[in-house]
Design a protein around this motif. Structure first.
Motif, PDB file in Angstrom:
ATOM      1  N   VAL A   1       0.867  -1.173   0.000  1.00 59.09           N
ATOM      2  CA  VAL A   1       0.000   0.000   0.000  1.00 59.09           C
ATOM      3  C   VAL A   1       0.906   1.226   0.000  1.00 59.09           C
ATOM      4  O   VAL A   1       1.675   1.431   0.932  1.00 59.09           O
ATOM      5  N   VAL A   2       0.828   1.998  -1.068  1.00 54.93           N
ATOM      6  CA  VAL A   2       1.654   3.194  -1.216  1.00 54.93           C
ATOM      7  C   VAL A   2       0.786   4.399  -0.892  1.00 54.93           C
ATOM      8  O   VAL A   2      -0.152   4.710  -1.627  1.00 54.93           O
ATOM      9  N   ARG A   3       1.102   5.065   0.205  1.00 55.57           N
ATOM     10  CA  ARG A   3       0.375   6.274   0.608  1.00 55.57           C
ATOM     11  C   ARG A   3       1.225   7.474   0.226  1.00 55.57           C
ATOM     12  O   ARG A   3       2.373   7.580   0.645  1.00 55.57           O
TER      13      ARG A   3
ATOM     14  N   ILE B   1      -1.346  -4.182 -11.418  1.00 48.86           N
ATOM     15  CA  ILE B   1      -0.654  -5.109 -10.524  1.00 48.86           C
ATOM     16  C   ILE B   1      -1.518  -5.322  -9.284  1.00 48.86           C
ATOM     17  O   ILE B   1      -1.815  -4.379  -8.551  1.00 48.86           O
ATOM     18  N   GLU B   2      -1.917  -6.565  -9.084  1.00 50.99           N
ATOM     19  CA  GLU B   2      -2.838  -6.913  -7.995  1.00 50.99           C
ATOM     20  C   GLU B   2      -2.245  -6.628  -6.613  1.00 50.99           C
ATOM     21  O   GLU B   2      -2.971  -6.318  -5.673  1.00 50.99           O
ATOM     22  N   THR B   3      -0.946  -6.704  -6.485  1.00 49.81           N
ATOM     23  CA  THR B   3      -0.300  -6.565  -5.182  1.00 49.81           C
ATOM     24  C   THR B   3       0.242  -5.156  -4.938  1.00 49.81           C
ATOM     25  O   THR B   3       1.082  -4.949  -4.072  1.00 49.81           O
ATOM     26  N   LEU B   4      -0.266  -4.182  -5.676  1.00 44.71           N
ATOM     27  CA  LEU B   4       0.119  -2.775  -5.525  1.00 44.71           C
ATOM     28  C   LEU B   4      -1.130  -1.922  -5.424  1.00 44.71           C
ATOM     29  O   LEU B   4      -2.013  -2.013  -6.282  1.00 44.71           O
ATOM     30  N   ARG B   5      -1.214  -1.112  -4.369  1.00 50.25           N
ATOM     31  CA  ARG B   5      -2.383  -0.236  -4.216  1.00 50.25           C
ATOM     32  C   ARG B   5      -1.904   1.156  -3.811  1.00 50.25           C
ATOM     33  O   ARG B   5      -1.086   1.311  -2.910  1.00 50.25           O
ATOM     34  N   LEU B   6      -2.426   2.162  -4.486  1.00 47.88           N
ATOM     35  CA  LEU B   6      -2.083   3.555  -4.205  1.00 47.88           C
ATOM     36  C   LEU B   6      -3.203   4.210  -3.406  1.00 47.88           C
ATOM     37  O   LEU B   6      -4.379   4.073  -3.745  1.00 47.88           O
ATOM     38  N   GLU B   7      -2.813   4.894  -2.339  1.00 51.37           N
ATOM     39  CA  GLU B   7      -3.747   5.694  -1.540  1.00 51.37           C
ATOM     40  C   GLU B   7      -3.222   7.117  -1.539  1.00 51.37           C
ATOM     41  O   GLU B   7      -2.142   7.371  -1.008  1.00 51.37           O
TER      42      GLU B   7
END
Length: 120
Positions: free
Chosen positions: A88-90, A109-115
């Motif tokens: 999780v990239v904040r 990319i399923e294992t990368l999430r941007l917040e």
């Protein structure tokens, strides 16, 4: 995890209550190694709660500049995670990560999430 990394441009500290790291300053190409090591340490800790966590946080809200090489390091780390784990990239909108990630197709990319955080 090692307690921290610091040089003239960047400070990397572990997050206190969840697996992950908080960065402050500027991330340039020479920080690829320390950044990768700090993230890897989050998945190889002896603390079972941290090792089994589904989300590993990288808090970039204190970062003024993120070189493409730093972003590539984050993506490479995320690609090697096994679902349900994800990175999780904040970050603040000023880093323009949404457009930078989307332009390269990394938003799939399923294992990368941007917040995105307003930085308030």
């Amino acid at each position: 995890m090692r307690d921290y990394f610091a040089d003239d441009l960047l400070l990397i500290m572990p997050t206190p209550h969840s697996p992950g790291v908080r960065l402050s300053g500027e991330v340039v190409s020479t920080h690829r190694g320390p950044l990768a090591l700090a993230l890897t340490d989050q998945t190889q800790t002896d603390d079972r709660d941290r090792a089994q966590a589904d989300e590993i946080l990288i808090d970039l809200t204190g970062v003024r500049y993120l070189a493409n090489s730093g972003l590539e390091t984050l993506v490479a780390f995320a690609v090697h995670l096994q679902p349900p784990q994800c990175l999780v990239v904040r970050a603040t909108p000023q880093l323009d990560l949404h457009d930078r990630i989307t332009a390269r197709g990394w938003d799939r990319i399923e294992t990368l999430r941007l917040e995105e955080d307003s930085g308030a």
